[in-house]
Design a protein around this motif. Structure first.
Motif, mmCIF file in Angstrom:
data_model
loop_
_atom_site.group_PDB
_atom_site.id
_atom_site.type_symbol
_atom_site.label_atom_id
_atom_site.label_comp_id
_atom_site.label_asym_id
_atom_site.label_seq_id
_atom_site.Cartn_x
_atom_site.Cartn_y
_atom_site.Cartn_z
ATOM 1 N N ASN A 27 0.824 -1.211 0.000
ATOM 2 C CA ASN A 27 0.000 0.000 0.000
ATOM 3 C C ASN A 27 0.860 1.264 0.000
ATOM 4 O O ASN A 27 0.457 2.296 -0.546
ATOM 5 C CB ASN A 27 -0.953 0.007 1.194
ATOM 6 C CG ASN A 27 -2.285 -0.660 0.867
ATOM 7 O OD1 ASN A 27 -2.825 -0.476 -0.227
ATOM 8 N ND2 ASN A 27 -2.819 -1.427 1.803
ATOM 9 N N ILE A 28 2.043 1.196 0.595
ATOM 10 C CA ILE A 28 2.982 2.318 0.509
ATOM 11 C C ILE A 28 3.391 2.511 -0.947
ATOM 12 O O ILE A 28 3.437 3.632 -1.458
ATOM 13 C CB ILE A 28 4.214 2.075 1.405
ATOM 14 C CG1 ILE A 28 3.837 2.267 2.874
ATOM 15 C CG2 ILE A 28 5.370 2.995 1.021
ATOM 16 C CD1 ILE A 28 4.935 1.921 3.860
ATOM 17 N N LEU A 29 3.667 1.393 -1.625
ATOM 18 C CA LEU A 29 4.044 1.451 -3.041
ATOM 19 C C LEU A 29 2.923 2.037 -3.889
ATOM 20 O O LEU A 29 3.147 2.944 -4.700
ATOM 21 C CB LEU A 29 4.381 0.043 -3.536
ATOM 22 C CG LEU A 29 4.664 -0.110 -5.034
ATOM 23 C CD1 LEU A 29 5.927 0.636 -5.429
ATOM 24 C CD2 LEU A 29 4.782 -1.596 -5.407
ATOM 25 N N SER A 30 1.690 1.542 -3.702
ATOM 26 C CA SER A 30 0.569 2.018 -4.527
ATOM 27 C C SER A 30 0.196 3.466 -4.194
ATOM 28 O O SER A 30 -0.202 4.228 -5.070
ATOM 29 C CB SER A 30 -0.649 1.102 -4.358
ATOM 30 O OG SER A 30 -1.105 1.105 -3.021
ATOM 31 N N ARG A 31 0.350 3.852 -2.923
ATOM 32 C CA ARG A 31 0.050 5.231 -2.548
ATOM 33 C C ARG A 31 1.055 6.186 -3.185
ATOM 34 O O ARG A 31 0.691 7.249 -3.696
ATOM 35 C CB ARG A 31 0.075 5.386 -1.016
ATOM 36 C CG ARG A 31 -0.127 6.815 -0.529
ATOM 37 C CD ARG A 31 -1.487 7.368 -0.911
ATOM 38 N NE ARG A 31 -2.555 6.850 -0.065
ATOM 39 C CZ ARG A 31 -3.845 7.088 -0.272
ATOM 40 N NH1 ARG A 31 -4.214 7.823 -1.318
ATOM 41 N NH2 ARG A 31 -4.769 6.591 0.531
ATOM 42 N N PHE A 32 2.319 5.821 -3.181
ATOM 43 C CA PHE A 32 3.345 6.707 -3.727
ATOM 44 C C PHE A 32 3.313 6.767 -5.253
ATOM 45 O O PHE A 32 3.459 7.838 -5.841
ATOM 46 C CB PHE A 32 4.730 6.241 -3.264
ATOM 47 C CG PHE A 32 5.867 7.082 -3.801
ATOM 48 C CD1 PHE A 32 5.991 8.409 -3.432
ATOM 49 C CD2 PHE A 32 6.791 6.541 -4.677
ATOM 50 C CE1 PHE A 32 7.034 9.196 -3.933
ATOM 51 C CE2 PHE A 32 7.830 7.310 -5.175
ATOM 52 C CZ PHE A 32 7.958 8.642 -4.798
ATOM 53 N N THR A 33 3.109 5.628 -5.911
ATOM 54 C CA THR A 33 3.195 5.594 -7.374
ATOM 55 C C THR A 33 1.872 5.905 -8.066
ATOM 56 O O THR A 33 1.867 6.465 -9.167
ATOM 57 C CB THR A 33 3.708 4.228 -7.856
ATOM 58 O OG1 THR A 33 2.845 3.190 -7.352
ATOM 59 C CG2 THR A 33 5.132 3.982 -7.372
ATOM 60 N N ARG A 34 0.735 5.545 -7.435
ATOM 61 C CA ARG A 34 -0.567 5.737 -8.096
ATOM 62 C C ARG A 34 -1.569 6.506 -7.242
ATOM 63 O O ARG A 34 -2.697 6.716 -7.660
ATOM 64 C CB ARG A 34 -1.172 4.368 -8.464
ATOM 65 C CG ARG A 34 -0.304 3.524 -9.381
ATOM 66 C CD ARG A 34 -1.020 2.255 -9.823
ATOM 67 N NE ARG A 34 -1.382 1.392 -8.713
ATOM 68 C CZ ARG A 34 -0.556 0.502 -8.159
ATOM 69 N NH1 ARG A 34 0.676 0.365 -8.613
ATOM 70 N NH2 ARG A 34 -0.954 -0.262 -7.155
ATOM 71 N N ASN A 35 -1.155 6.882 -6.028
ATOM 72 C CA ASN A 35 -2.031 7.547 -5.066
ATOM 73 C C ASN A 35 -3.293 6.722 -4.812
ATOM 74 O O ASN A 35 -4.410 7.239 -4.779
ATOM 75 C CB ASN A 35 -2.406 8.968 -5.530
ATOM 76 C CG ASN A 35 -2.980 9.808 -4.395
ATOM 77 O OD1 ASN A 35 -2.684 9.566 -3.224
ATOM 78 N ND2 ASN A 35 -3.813 10.783 -4.737
ATOM 79 N N GLU A 36 -3.086 5.423 -4.630
ATOM 80 C CA GLU A 36 -4.190 4.505 -4.362
ATOM 81 C C GLU A 36 -3.939 3.755 -3.056
ATOM 82 O O GLU A 36 -2.803 3.550 -2.644
ATOM 83 C CB GLU A 36 -4.339 3.488 -5.501
ATOM 84 C CG GLU A 36 -4.746 4.101 -6.834
ATOM 85 C CD GLU A 36 -4.776 3.085 -7.965
ATOM 86 O OE1 GLU A 36 -5.121 3.480 -9.089
ATOM 87 O OE2 GLU A 36 -4.439 1.904 -7.718
ATOM 88 N N PHE A 37 -5.033 3.312 -2.429
ATOM 89 C CA PHE A 37 -4.956 2.492 -1.224
ATOM 90 C C PHE A 37 -6.052 1.443 -1.286
ATOM 91 O O PHE A 37 -7.196 1.763 -1.609
ATOM 92 C CB PHE A 37 -5.131 3.347 0.044
ATOM 93 C CG PHE A 37 -5.007 2.561 1.316
ATOM 94 C CD1 PHE A 37 -3.771 2.409 1.939
ATOM 95 C CD2 PHE A 37 -6.118 1.960 1.895
ATOM 96 C CE1 PHE A 37 -3.647 1.678 3.116
ATOM 97 C CE2 PHE A 37 -6.018 1.227 3.074
ATOM 98 C CZ PHE A 37 -4.773 1.086 3.675
ATOM 99 N N CYS A 38 -5.680 0.203 -0.992
ATOM 100 C CA CYS A 38 -6.656 -0.893 -1.032
ATOM 101 C C CYS A 38 -6.771 -1.530 0.346
ATOM 102 O O CYS A 38 -5.796 -2.086 0.861
ATOM 103 C CB CYS A 38 -6.234 -1.935 -2.070
ATOM 104 S SG CYS A 38 -7.402 -3.313 -2.192
ATOM 105 N N LEU A 39 -7.953 -1.452 0.946
ATOM 106 C CA LEU A 39 -8.167 -2.034 2.272
ATOM 107 C C LEU A 39 -8.100 -3.553 2.250
ATOM 108 O O LEU A 39 -7.836 -4.190 3.269
ATOM 109 C CB LEU A 39 -9.521 -1.589 2.829
ATOM 110 C CG LEU A 39 -9.609 -0.149 3.346
ATOM 111 C CD1 LEU A 39 -11.055 0.216 3.626
ATOM 112 C CD2 LEU A 39 -8.751 0.019 4.595
#
Length: 233
Positions: A27-39
Motif C-alpha cells: 500500500n505504501i508502493l501504490s500510494r506513492f506511485t498511483r495515489n491509491e490504497f486498497c483495504l
C-alpha cells in the motif's frame, strides 16, 4: 510520444521495500506511485515493482561554502523504480536479485505489531549483507492512523534509527501521511551521494592529468640567476 516522455529523466534510482509481511509495503508502493490504497490488499506473491517520475529542486552546496545564498539551485528529474516483495520466509530465496542495483531501501514496520519492529534488526543485517554499503535507508513506522492500537512508540523508532544511522518517519499509507516526504528524503540523499562521488572522480582525474597546452613551466629564472652570478665575478 508517451514512450519518449517516460524516458525524459536525469536519474533512475532503484529502491527496495523490505519488512515483515502485513506491515503495509504494497500500500505504501501504490500510494506513492498511483495515489491509491486498497483495504483488501493481499500478501504479495513474488516480486512487484512500479515507477514514479519526480521533478524536484535540490539545494546543492559546493566547496563547503557557508553562504547559503550563494548555493546553486539545481532542478533534476528523478525516476524512482520501487521494488516490493513478500515478507514471508519462503520467498527469501530471491534476495540476491532483489537487492542488486538498489541505491535506496524503505524498511517498514507496523506500529501496532511489536514483533515487526523487533525484526527490523534482522532486516538490517540482511540488507547490509546483500546490498551496496552506501545504500540509503529510510525506516518507517507505518499505520500511524491506528494510534489507538499502538504497540511501538515513536520514540522507540527514533532511538533505533539514531543508533543505526537511519532516517526515520512514521507513515500512514491509508491517510497518505509522510509517504511522499519519505521517498523524497531517500531520493535527495541518494542524489547527494552520487553528486559527491562524481565530484570526487572529477577532482581525482584533474589531479592526475598531464599539463596541457595552456600550462607554462618557467625554468628561465633559475638558469638566468646562475648565469648572472657567473658574469659578476
Amino acid at each position: 510520444m508517451a514512450h519518449k516522455v517516460d524516458h525524459e529523466y536525469d536519474y533512475l534510482f532503484k529502491i527496495v521495500l523490505i519488512g515483515d509481511s502485513g506491515v503495509g509495503k504494497s500500500n505504501i508502493l501504490s500510494r506513492f506511485t498511483r495515489n491509491e490504497f486498497c483495504l483488501e490488499s493481499k500478501s504479495t506473491i513474488g516480486v512487484e515493482f512500479a515507477t514514479r517520475t519526480l521533478q524536484f529542486t535540490i539545494l546543492i552546496q559546493l566547496n563547503y561554502t557557508k553562504e547559503i545564498g550563494n548555493c546553486p539551485v539545481e532542478g533534476k528529474t528523478v525516476k524512482a523504480q520501487i521494488w516490493d516483495t513478500a515478507g514471508q520466509e519462503r520467498y527469501r530465496a530471491i534476495t540476491s536479485a532483489y537487492y542488486r542495483g538498489a541505491v535506496g531501501a524503505f524498511l517498514v514496520y507496523d506500529i501496532t505489531k511489536r514483533q515487526t519492529f523487533d525484526n527490523v534488526q534482522r532486516w538490517l543485517r540482511e540488507l547490509r549483507d546483500h546490498a551496496d554499503s552506501n545504500i540509503v535507508i529510510m525506516m518507517a513506522g507505518n499505520k500511524s492512523d491506528l494510534n489507538h492500537l499502538r504497540a511501538v512508540s515513536e520514540q522507540d523508532g527514533q532511538v533505533l534509527a539514531e543508533k543505526e544511522g537511519l532516517s526515520f518517519l512514521e507513515t500512514s499509507a491509508l491517510e497518505a501521511l509522510n509517504i511522499d516526504k519519505a521517498f523524497q528524503t531517500i531520493l535527495t540523499e541518494i542524489y547527494h551521494i552520487i553528486s559527491k562521488k562524481a565530484l570526487a572522480a572529477q577532482e581525482a582525474a584533474a589531479a592526475t592529468a598531464i599539463p596541457g597546452q595552456g600550462t607554462t613551466i618557467n625554468v628561465s629564472d633559475s638558469s638566468g640567476n646562475t648565469k648572472g652570478g657567473c658574469c659578476s665575478t
